[in-house]
Design a protein around this motif. Structure first.
Motif, PDB file in Angstrom:
ATOM      1  N   SER A  54     -17.727 -22.578  18.028  1.00 27.61           N
ATOM      2  CA  SER A  54     -16.419 -22.850  18.611  1.00 27.61           C
ATOM      3  C   SER A  54     -15.386 -22.936  17.493  1.00 27.61           C
ATOM      4  CB  SER A  54     -16.422 -24.177  19.381  1.00 27.61           C
ATOM      5  OG  SER A  54     -17.405 -24.186  20.394  1.00 27.61           O
ATOM      6  N   ILE A  55     -14.174 -22.487  17.775  1.00 30.55           N
ATOM      7  CA  ILE A  55     -13.088 -22.623  16.805  1.00 30.55           C
ATOM      8  C   ILE A  55     -11.834 -23.125  17.529  1.00 30.55           C
ATOM      9  CG2 ILE A  55     -13.954 -20.809  15.273  1.00 30.55           C
ATOM     10  CD1 ILE A  55     -11.770 -18.957  16.383  1.00 30.55           C
ATOM     11  N   ILE A  56     -10.942 -23.705  16.738  1.00 29.36           N
ATOM     12  CA  ILE A  56      -9.630 -24.122  17.220  1.00 29.36           C
ATOM     13  C   ILE A  56      -8.612 -23.221  16.551  1.00 29.36           C
ATOM     14  CG2 ILE A  56      -7.990 -26.038  17.417  1.00 29.36           C
ATOM     15  CD1 ILE A  56     -10.388 -27.902  16.734  1.00 29.36           C
ATOM     16  N   MET A  57      -7.619 -22.763  17.289  1.00 30.88           N
ATOM     17  CA  MET A  57      -6.556 -21.994  16.687  1.00 30.88           C
ATOM     18  C   MET A  57      -5.251 -22.297  17.409  1.00 30.88           C
ATOM     19  SD  MET A  57      -7.418 -18.151  18.062  1.00 30.88           S
ATOM     20  CE  MET A  57      -5.815 -17.548  17.554  1.00 30.88           C
ATOM     21  N   GLY A  58      -4.142 -22.087  16.706  1.00 29.38           N
ATOM     22  CA  GLY A  58      -2.847 -22.350  17.316  1.00 29.38           C
ATOM     23  C   GLY A  58      -1.843 -22.837  16.301  1.00 29.38           C
ATOM     24  N   ASP A  59      -0.832 -23.546  16.794  1.00 27.69           N
ATOM     25  CA  ASP A  59       0.281 -23.962  15.941  1.00 27.69           C
ATOM     26  C   ASP A  59      -0.070 -25.232  15.173  1.00 27.69           C
ATOM     27  OD1 ASP A  59       2.073 -26.407  17.390  1.00 27.69           O
ATOM     28  OD2 ASP A  59       0.603 -25.374  18.634  1.00 27.69           O
ATOM     29  N   SER A  60       0.892 -25.722  14.396  1.00 27.06           N
ATOM     30  CA  SER A  60       0.619 -26.825  13.475  1.00 27.06           C
ATOM     31  C   SER A  60       0.303 -28.134  14.183  1.00 27.06           C
ATOM     32  CB  SER A  60       1.807 -27.032  12.531  1.00 27.06           C
ATOM     33  OG  SER A  60       2.997 -27.296  13.242  1.00 27.06           O
ATOM     34  N   ARG A  61       0.660 -28.288  15.451  1.00 27.57           N
ATOM     35  CA  ARG A  61       0.274 -29.505  16.165  1.00 27.57           C
ATOM     36  C   ARG A  61      -1.241 -29.622  16.253  1.00 27.57           C
ATOM     37  NH1 ARG A  61       2.468 -29.818  21.803  1.00 27.57           N
ATOM     38  NH2 ARG A  61       1.350 -27.838  21.873  1.00 27.57           N
ATOM     39  N   ALA A  72     -17.500 -32.251  14.206  1.00 26.84           N
ATOM     40  CA  ALA A  72     -17.421 -30.822  13.887  1.00 26.84           C
ATOM     41  C   ALA A  72     -18.814 -30.214  13.771  1.00 26.84           C
ATOM     42  CB  ALA A  72     -16.637 -30.620  12.595  1.00 26.84           C
ATOM     43  N   ASP A  73     -19.716 -30.936  13.135  1.00 28.35           N
ATOM     44  CA  ASP A  73     -21.088 -30.442  12.990  1.00 28.35           C
ATOM     45  C   ASP A  73     -21.803 -30.397  14.338  1.00 28.35           C
ATOM     46  OD1 ASP A  73     -20.692 -30.197  10.292  1.00 28.35           O
ATOM     47  OD2 ASP A  73     -21.698 -32.065   9.765  1.00 28.35           O
ATOM     48  N   GLN A  74     -21.589 -31.408  15.153  1.00 29.03           N
ATOM     49  CA  GLN A  74     -22.261 -31.474  16.458  1.00 29.03           C
ATOM     50  C   GLN A  74     -21.901 -30.287  17.338  1.00 29.03           C
ATOM     51  OE1 GLN A  74     -21.388 -35.051  18.676  1.00 29.03           O
ATOM     52  NE2 GLN A  74     -22.302 -34.265  20.562  1.00 29.03           N
ATOM     53  N   LEU A 189      -5.788 -32.300   3.759  1.00 34.46           N
ATOM     54  CA  LEU A 189      -6.449 -31.154   4.378  1.00 34.46           C
ATOM     55  C   LEU A 189      -7.945 -31.265   4.116  1.00 34.46           C
ATOM     56  CD1 LEU A 189      -6.628 -28.330   5.666  1.00 34.46           C
ATOM     57  CD2 LEU A 189      -6.115 -27.358   3.430  1.00 34.46           C
ATOM     58  N   ASP A 190      -8.731 -31.286   5.182  1.00 29.60           N
ATOM     59  CA  ASP A 190     -10.178 -31.365   5.083  1.00 29.60           C
ATOM     60  C   ASP A 190     -10.759 -29.979   5.332  1.00 29.60           C
ATOM     61  OD1 ASP A 190     -12.888 -31.799   5.285  1.00 29.60           O
ATOM     62  OD2 ASP A 190     -12.723 -33.544   6.598  1.00 29.60           O
ATOM     63  N   MET A 191     -11.287 -29.345   4.308  1.00 26.08           N
ATOM     64  CA  MET A 191     -11.798 -27.987   4.449  1.00 26.08           C
ATOM     65  C   MET A 191     -13.193 -27.947   5.082  1.00 26.08           C
ATOM     66  SD  MET A 191      -9.411 -26.028   3.811  1.00 26.08           S
ATOM     67  CE  MET A 191     -10.364 -24.530   3.989  1.00 26.08           C
ATOM     68  N   ASN A 192     -13.782 -29.118   5.363  1.00 24.28           N
ATOM     69  CA  ASN A 192     -15.039 -29.142   6.109  1.00 24.28           C
ATOM     70  C   ASN A 192     -14.809 -28.986   7.604  1.00 24.28           C
ATOM     71  OD1 ASN A 192     -16.974 -29.678   3.953  1.00 24.28           O
ATOM     72  ND2 ASN A 192     -15.959 -31.669   3.772  1.00 24.28           N
TER      73      ASN A 192
END
Length: 324
Positions: A54-61, A72-74, A189-192
């Motif tokens: 699964s991914i999230i995409m969209g605007d800065s909100r 995120a791992d689950q 910013l968490d790159m994980n």
């Protein structure tokens, strides 16, 4: 020696003026450098072929989503949200790019400002966006050079192509890294997980001009709606479910928008698209309010707001649409 010093002072002064001009025309707020850094970092991960479920995409909100690594791992989830830069079309471009390097995700959680469907949103509009607008600055690294000439939309809006190219001459990764500490000291910013906080310690105070601007009659854009159809067609082709997620809205803004009927046309658009793509498009939730003090500005959650959202409504959406 005096001549050398004099020339050096003149040179440094000229350089300072040029640099100031670059900063002014390249971005209109201190956030743009941090947002550029986010985009550069996430596009690097995009090309690593990690194949999230699964991914999230969209605007800065949407940067306020996916705060906890355990969650995120689950759900095998990563947040690719960056900023709003051009209405819906950049999301089509992003999804095609994503699919070049990764297997299709099962679910895309998609968030965007409701005004993204309106006529005054993004790069692609008439009259053209003003040169120096922050969206040009951010788009300068969002679209590849090849994409600026191969994407059909840039044939329709050729002025945008040249504006983006001109802006691209200024910002680069080194430039961003050098100036970033000078312009935005409070960042995360968490790159994980892809989670990011924008001015997370701030508390928004509503003002009449913002409430008025964000509650005007809704005028939809045929261009952006068609781009959304293109996005959904790509998702359908690859068996991806698209879940529209509405980030909480400040209570004062929400109340004003309800009073003015702001959401009526917006949901009419979503209803039509849902009917066209019944197995692809899902409305995860509808706009709803949070107290004003949980926002850093009129639409970004601050740290307290993100903490509440990620421990409550977001988990419900994940379990409903991305749970095993």
């Amino acid at each position: 020696m005096k001549t050398f010093i004099k020339h050096s002072v003149v040179f440094c002064s000229i350089l300072g003026v040029i640099l100031s001009g670059v900063i002014v025309v390249s971005h209109m707020s201190d956030r743009n450098i941090f947002l550029m850094d986010i985009q550069l970092s996430k596009w690097g991960i995009l090309k690593q072929g990690k194949n999230w479920r699964s991914i999230i995409m969209g605007d800065s909100r949407g940067l306020a989503m996916n705060k906890e690594k355990a969650v995120a791992d689950q759900y095998d989830l990563f947040n690719f949200c960056t900023v709003i830069i051009g209405g819906i079309h950049p999301y089509c471009y992003f999804l095609r790019t994503y699919l070049k390097y990764n297997n299709p995700p099962k679910v895309i959680f998609m968030t965007f400002l409701e005004t993204t469907f309106s006529t005054d949103s993004g790069l692609f509009r008439q009259p053209p966006i003003a040169f120096g607008d922050g969206q040009l600055y951010r788009a300068s690294r969002y679209y590849s050079l090849a994409g600026l000439f191969t994407e059909p939309i840039f044939k329709q809006f050729s002025s945008v192509r040249w504006q983006v190219l001109a802006t691209r001459l200024f910002p680069n990764k080194c430039y961003v890294k050098i100036l970033e500490p000078l312009w935005l000291k409070e960042k995360y910013l968490d790159m994980n997980t892809g989670f990011a906080a924008i001015n997370g310690k701030h508390v928004w105070k509503p003002t009449e001009p913002v409430l008025d601007e964000m509650s005007r009659p809704y005028v939809p854009s045929a261009l952006h709606i068609e781009s959304m159809r293109e996005f959904l067609a790509i998702a359908k082709e690859h068996g991806i479910k698209v879940v529209i997620v509405h980030i909480p809205t400040p209570q004062s803004l929400y109340d004003t928008q309800i009073q003015t009927g702001f959401f009526t046309e917006y949901f009419a658009i979503l209803d039509r698209l849902s009917a066209e793509f019944p197995d692809t498009l899902k409305i995860g939730n509808k706009p709803y309010p949070y107290p004003d003090e949980l926002f850093s500005d009129y639409h970004h959650l601050n740290d307290a707001g993100a903490e509440r959202y990620n421990s409550a409504e977001f988990l419900e959406l994940l379990e409903k649409y991305a749970g095993k």
